[in-house]
Structures are given as C-alpha cells and as structure tokens.
Design a protein around this motif. Structure first.
Motif, PDB file in Angstrom:
ATOM      1  N   GLU A   5     -38.079 -37.424 -56.062  1.00  0.00           N
ATOM      2  CA  GLU A   5     -38.901 -38.556 -55.615  1.00  0.00           C
ATOM      3  C   GLU A   5     -40.276 -38.086 -55.108  1.00  0.00           C
ATOM      4  OE1 GLU A   5     -36.859 -41.252 -53.042  1.00  0.00           O
ATOM      5  OE2 GLU A   5     -38.732 -42.135 -52.321  1.00  0.00           O
ATOM      6  N   TYR A   6     -40.291 -37.061 -54.273  1.00  0.00           N
ATOM      7  CA  TYR A   6     -41.553 -36.634 -53.668  1.00  0.00           C
ATOM      8  C   TYR A   6     -42.426 -35.823 -54.623  1.00  0.00           C
ATOM      9  CZ  TYR A   6     -39.298 -37.923 -49.241  1.00  0.00           C
ATOM     10  OH  TYR A   6     -38.650 -38.594 -48.232  1.00  0.00           O
ATOM     11  N   VAL A   7     -41.800 -34.985 -55.425  1.00  0.00           N
ATOM     12  CA  VAL A   7     -42.595 -34.097 -56.290  1.00  0.00           C
ATOM     13  C   VAL A   7     -42.866 -34.771 -57.638  1.00  0.00           C
ATOM     14  CG1 VAL A   7     -42.674 -31.800 -57.342  1.00  0.00           C
ATOM     15  CG2 VAL A   7     -41.602 -32.100 -55.106  1.00  0.00           C
ATOM     16  N   GLY A   8     -41.902 -35.577 -58.083  1.00  0.00           N
ATOM     17  CA  GLY A   8     -42.083 -36.306 -59.340  1.00  0.00           C
ATOM     18  C   GLY A   8     -41.535 -35.522 -60.518  1.00  0.00           C
ATOM     19  N   ALA A   9     -40.830 -36.225 -61.407  1.00  0.00           N
ATOM     20  CA  ALA A   9     -40.219 -35.567 -62.570  1.00  0.00           C
ATOM     21  C   ALA A   9     -41.295 -34.918 -63.436  1.00  0.00           C
ATOM     22  CB  ALA A   9     -39.412 -36.579 -63.376  1.00  0.00           C
ATOM     23  N   GLU A  10     -42.420 -35.590 -63.576  1.00  0.00           N
ATOM     24  CA  GLU A  10     -43.451 -35.061 -64.464  1.00  0.00           C
ATOM     25  C   GLU A  10     -44.008 -33.729 -63.949  1.00  0.00           C
ATOM     26  OE1 GLU A  10     -45.909 -38.177 -66.115  1.00  0.00           O
ATOM     27  OE2 GLU A  10     -47.525 -36.676 -66.159  1.00  0.00           O
ATOM     28  N   GLY A  11     -44.260 -33.695 -62.631  1.00  0.00           N
ATOM     29  CA  GLY A  11     -44.755 -32.463 -62.032  1.00  0.00           C
ATOM     30  C   GLY A  11     -43.761 -31.320 -62.225  1.00  0.00           C
ATOM     31  N   ILE A  12     -42.484 -31.628 -62.061  1.00  0.00           N
ATOM     32  CA  ILE A  12     -41.447 -30.599 -62.218  1.00  0.00           C
ATOM     33  C   ILE A  12     -41.443 -30.102 -63.662  1.00  0.00           C
ATOM     34  CG2 ILE A  12     -38.946 -30.188 -62.159  1.00  0.00           C
ATOM     35  CD1 ILE A  12     -38.852 -32.336 -59.871  1.00  0.00           C
ATOM     36  N   LEU A  13     -41.459 -31.041 -64.595  1.00  0.00           N
ATOM     37  CA  LEU A  13     -41.359 -30.664 -66.011  1.00  0.00           C
ATOM     38  C   LEU A  13     -42.596 -29.903 -66.492  1.00  0.00           C
ATOM     39  CD1 LEU A  13     -39.799 -33.981 -67.341  1.00  0.00           C
ATOM     40  CD2 LEU A  13     -38.727 -31.730 -67.452  1.00  0.00           C
ATOM     41  N   ARG A  14     -43.746 -30.291 -65.975  1.00  0.00           N
ATOM     42  CA  ARG A  14     -44.989 -29.695 -66.478  1.00  0.00           C
ATOM     43  C   ARG A  14     -45.441 -28.460 -65.729  1.00  0.00           C
ATOM     44  NH1 ARG A  14     -49.266 -34.269 -68.186  1.00  0.00           N
ATOM     45  NH2 ARG A  14     -47.897 -35.371 -69.605  1.00  0.00           N
ATOM     46  N   GLN A  15     -45.097 -28.409 -64.424  1.00  0.00           N
ATOM     47  CA  GLN A  15     -45.745 -27.352 -63.624  1.00  0.00           C
ATOM     48  C   GLN A  15     -44.810 -26.406 -62.893  1.00  0.00           C
ATOM     49  OE1 GLN A  15     -48.859 -28.927 -60.960  1.00  0.00           O
ATOM     50  NE2 GLN A  15     -48.706 -30.805 -62.127  1.00  0.00           N
ATOM     51  N   LEU A  16     -43.536 -26.747 -62.788  1.00  0.00           N
ATOM     52  CA  LEU A  16     -42.675 -25.904 -61.937  1.00  0.00           C
ATOM     53  C   LEU A  16     -42.181 -24.680 -62.717  1.00  0.00           C
ATOM     54  CD1 LEU A  16     -41.489 -25.702 -59.086  1.00  0.00           C
ATOM     55  CD2 LEU A  16     -39.449 -26.851 -59.931  1.00  0.00           C
ATOM     56  N   LEU A  17     -42.798 -23.550 -62.378  1.00  0.00           N
ATOM     57  CA  LEU A  17     -42.489 -22.302 -63.074  1.00  0.00           C
ATOM     58  C   LEU A  17     -41.489 -21.458 -62.291  1.00  0.00           C
ATOM     59  CD1 LEU A  17     -45.747 -20.853 -64.649  1.00  0.00           C
ATOM     60  CD2 LEU A  17     -43.442 -20.713 -65.574  1.00  0.00           C
ATOM     61  N   VAL A  18     -40.584 -22.137 -61.632  1.00  0.00           N
ATOM     62  CA  VAL A  18     -39.510 -21.466 -60.894  1.00  0.00           C
ATOM     63  C   VAL A  18     -38.211 -22.021 -61.474  1.00  0.00           C
ATOM     64  CG1 VAL A  18     -38.487 -21.068 -58.609  1.00  0.00           C
ATOM     65  CG2 VAL A  18     -40.958 -21.422 -58.820  1.00  0.00           C
ATOM     66  N   PRO A  19     -37.218 -21.170 -61.757  1.00  0.00           N
ATOM     67  CA  PRO A  19     -35.975 -21.673 -62.358  1.00  0.00           C
ATOM     68  C   PRO A  19     -35.295 -22.706 -61.454  1.00  0.00           C
ATOM     69  CG  PRO A  19     -35.992 -19.257 -62.305  1.00  0.00           C
ATOM     70  CD  PRO A  19     -37.184 -19.706 -61.532  1.00  0.00           C
ATOM     71  N   THR A  20     -34.818 -23.775 -62.060  1.00  0.00           N
ATOM     72  CA  THR A  20     -34.035 -24.748 -61.299  1.00  0.00           C
ATOM     73  C   THR A  20     -32.587 -24.668 -61.769  1.00  0.00           C
ATOM     74  OG1 THR A  20     -34.534 -26.504 -62.890  1.00  0.00           O
ATOM     75  CG2 THR A  20     -35.947 -26.363 -60.957  1.00  0.00           C
ATOM     76  N   PHE A  21     -31.668 -25.039 -60.878  1.00  0.00           N
ATOM     77  CA  PHE A  21     -30.251 -25.031 -61.235  1.00  0.00           C
ATOM     78  C   PHE A  21     -29.984 -26.212 -62.170  1.00  0.00           C
ATOM     79  CE2 PHE A  21     -25.827 -26.246 -60.664  1.00  0.00           C
ATOM     80  CZ  PHE A  21     -25.200 -25.041 -60.929  1.00  0.00           C
ATOM     81  N   GLY A  22     -29.313 -25.958 -63.291  1.00  0.00           N
ATOM     82  CA  GLY A  22     -28.998 -27.032 -64.240  1.00  0.00           C
ATOM     83  C   GLY A  22     -30.069 -27.139 -65.316  1.00  0.00           C
ATOM     84  N   ASN A  23     -29.947 -28.168 -66.124  1.00  0.00           N
ATOM     85  CA  ASN A  23     -30.840 -28.373 -67.267  1.00  0.00           C
ATOM     86  C   ASN A  23     -31.899 -29.406 -66.882  1.00  0.00           C
ATOM     87  OD1 ASN A  23     -32.029 -29.032 -69.670  1.00  0.00           O
ATOM     88  ND2 ASN A  23     -30.128 -29.575 -70.727  1.00  0.00           N
ATOM     89  N   ARG A  24     -33.130 -28.983 -66.696  1.00  0.00           N
ATOM     90  CA  ARG A  24     -34.132 -29.930 -66.198  1.00  0.00           C
ATOM     91  C   ARG A  24     -34.483 -31.019 -67.213  1.00  0.00           C
ATOM     92  NH1 ARG A  24     -39.604 -26.580 -64.775  1.00  0.00           N
ATOM     93  NH2 ARG A  24     -38.205 -24.964 -64.023  1.00  0.00           N
TER      94      ARG A  24
END
Ligand code: AMP
Length: 368
Positions: A99-118
């Motif tokens: 909610e706070y960071v936004g799915a788009e920001g995560i998909l486009r900019q988050l260069l840190v591994p996340t748990f699960g399939n983003r």
C-alpha cells in the motif's frame, strides 16, 4: 520491470552465510521479525521515526537493526536499497508495504530480492485480472454486473472502487435507482471519475472466513500441488465496522455502513469444511502456476463467504501474509498437525522456508 534474472544476479552476489530478513515496520512486521529471529536470521526494520517505539516495546520481536526513513516510500531510494543489499537482505512484502510503496514501484525499482514471486502483484492488484485468475481456478465467485442497466430493481448489490484499501468506501445498494443515486454521490465526492470505475457485484450474504494458506515448493507429504505442498496454517474472521450494524440497533447510524477492517477474530471451521478450504487454496495455486510461472509461493489468503445453499463464494485473494495471521504468533489450532515444531506463525513459516532453501541450495526458487 525488474526481471527475475536481475534479482538472481543480486542473490549471486550475496553472502549466503549472512542473510537477513527485512520488512517495513507495520502490518505484520512484529510477527515476521519474531519468526525470523527464532530461526536465527538477522532482522532489519525499515521504519519511520514515530513507529520505532512500537518495535522497541516488544524486545523479542524487535528487529536487530532499524533503517530510519522519512516515509515508507523511501525504501526505493538507492541509499536504502544499497544498505539492504549490503546486509544480504530478503524483503518480506506485506499489505502495508504494498500500500505505501506501491506495486508499480516494487516491480520497477526494487532491486532487493523479495520472498515469493513478485509477479503476483500484477495479478492481485488489478481487480479484473484477479477475477480472471480466480475464474481460471474454477472457484465460485460473486456475480458481477457490467453496468447500471444490468441491475434489476430489488437486487442487492455490493460496490467496490479501484484501489480501495481495507474496504473503505464500499457500499451496498438495492436496485438500479438506488445504485445510480449512490454512484452519483461517489462521483461528486471524487471517489470515482465515472460509473464504469465501480465494480458492481451481487451482495453475498453468509459467514465470512479468511483462510491463511502457504504454498511450499519444498515441503514433503501433505496436500500436494505441483511438486510442493499446500498448507492451511490458520484462519480468522475480520471485524469490520459494518458488523456492529447488525446488533439490532433500531436506527443504525449511517457511518456504521462501513467495511473498514478494525480487527480480527480467531476462527476454526467445522472439520468437514476443511476439504473445501484446502481445495480452494490448492486451486488458487494451480491456476497461478499456469498464469504466471512458477506461480504463488509462500503465504496467501483465500477470502470467502459461506452461503448455506451455495457453499463457499470467494470474493478476494490476498497474495501475501495477511494481518489476520497476527492472531497466531505461537501457532494456530492447525499448526500442530503440520509441524513437529508446532509453534509456527506465518512469519516463522516464511523464515523456515528460507532456511530450507538455503540448506538445499534452492534459495533462488523462493525469491524474486
Ligand atoms: P475486500 O476488499 O474484497 O476484501 O472486501 C472487504 C469486505 O467487504 C469483506 O471482508 C466483506 O465483508 C465485504 N464484501 C466483499 N465483497 C462482498 C460481496 N460480494 N458481498 C458481500 N460482502 C462483500
């Protein structure tokens, strides 16, 4: 969009003996940190200054290290991401994170591994796509109306807006006329720009259940889906403001017709119904595997209404840890039947999966 290959490259540069588990200090972070600490991972909490006190007040669930930010969105800043990568961090996404960071920001900019399939963010966040997913899974869903003209007089409908969080602003209407009056109001209030932005569903009456599932590609035995295991870890019922409207008050105040979540209650379900609960979880995973391989991994929640004649009707899937799991930091009435170490919260289950991935050399399968 950041690809899985790029994230795999980040993981290749990690010191796997010094992994840490990180999340934003909100939602289910106490549980995530508590679980990760029990499995001896270093934990990192990304926090705004005002929230730090919450985590310091619960020392056994306090992250080992805080990264202070002005706003949660700053997690996308290169300086914060760099710190996280230096700490070999795996991020656990939760509802407030998205909610706070936004799915788009995560998909486009988050260069840190996340748990699960983003990629699940793409399918979960958009209501139309989520419906395609649930239809493919063969689940019973609330009927959806194409527009105002589709709704007969006398028919009770449930209206949702795009991006509405936690049920805020949802309303019911009886028939086309009532619906058009209420939609006009919503446009005036700026909740929507036009009628076609509203999702109009049949109002499903019945008992709500929120099933907390976990899909593990590694676990043996149990309910098999693909080459992994579907686990039903726990369940809850949300407490929503609207619940109070049914207390038999003679004149229910208007503000009580509100679906905002205010809390959660623990629930167990009649044992015979477990068959359907498990089947719904399994179908959601199966469909995800063909729509966005390798599909859902880790925690998710199937949200359903039990109708005495129609059975379970699914109105939503949350494809990550949900706040209802906060009820069970030391396990649920179901975890003793799944784990010898039965004091298994969803947060701890995530950490356990990371540990198994690490020990078997299959960590990359869990991360994106
Ligand atoms: P959601 O944002 O889809 O999780 O929905 C929030 C809340 O709205 C749920 O917890 C239910 O109480 C209610 N709800 C959602 N869809 C329906 C529906 N089609 N009929 C009746 N209640 C619903």
């Amino acid at each position: 969009m950041i690809t899985k290959d790029v994230i795999d490259g980040v993981i290749s540069d990690y010191d796997l003996n010094r992994l840490s588990i990180a999340t934003i200090c909100s939602h289910s972070a106490l549980q995530i940190f508590h679980g990760a600490r029990q499995l001896k991972f270093k934990t990192i909490g990304i926090t705004t200054i005002d929230r730090r006190v919450i985590y310091e007040a619960f020392p056994l669930a306090q992250p080992d290290e805080f990264i202070e930010v002005q706003s949660f969105k700053d997690v996308l800043d290169e300086s914060v991401q760099g710190k996280l990568r230096d700490e070999n961090a795996i991020i656990v996404l939760h509802g407030s994170f998205v909610e706070y960071v936004g799915a788009e920001g995560i998909l486009r900019q988050l260069l840190v591994p996340t748990f699960g399939n983003r990629l699940t963010l793409l399918w979960e966040g958009d209501r139309a796509r989520q419906r395609l997913w649930l239809e493919k899974a063969g689940l019973k869903l609330p009927k959806e109306f194409k527009g105002l003209s589709d709704v007969n007089e006398g028919c009770k409908v449930f209206v949702k807006f795009p991006g509405a969080k936690g049920g805020r602003g949802y309303f019911t209407a009886k028939g086309g006329h009532d619906l058009s009056v209420k939609l006009e109001e919503a446009v005036k209030k700026g909740l929507i720009e036009s009628f076609d932005q509203a999702v109009i569903q049949e109002f499903v009456s019945g008992v709500r259940y929120y099933f907390h599932c976990f899909y593990s590609p590694f676990a043996q035995g149990g309910l098999r889906v693909g080459s992994g295991r579907l686990e039903l870890l726990s369940m809850d019922k949300r407490i929503e403001v609207i619940d109070e409207a049914y207390r038999g008050l003679p004149d229910v105040p208007l503000e009580f017709f509100d679906y905002t979540v205010t809390g959660n209650m623990p629930v167990v379900i009649r044992e015979a119904f477990l068959k359907e609960a498990l089947a719904m979880g399994a179908k959601v995973v199966e469909a995800s595997r063909s729509l966005f391989p390798p599909g859902l991994i880790g925690p998710f929640c199937v949200e359903a209404i039990y109708h005495p004649e129609r059975g379970f009707i699914v109105f939503e899937v949350s494809a990550r840890i949900v706040a209802g799991t906060n009820l069970y930091p030391t396990g649920s009435p179901y975890t003793p039947y799944l784990f010898h170490d039965w004091q298994m919260s969803t947060g701890k289950r995530i950490a356990l999966e990371v540990k198994v991935g690490l020990e078997t050399g299959r960590l990359k399968e869990l991360l994106y």
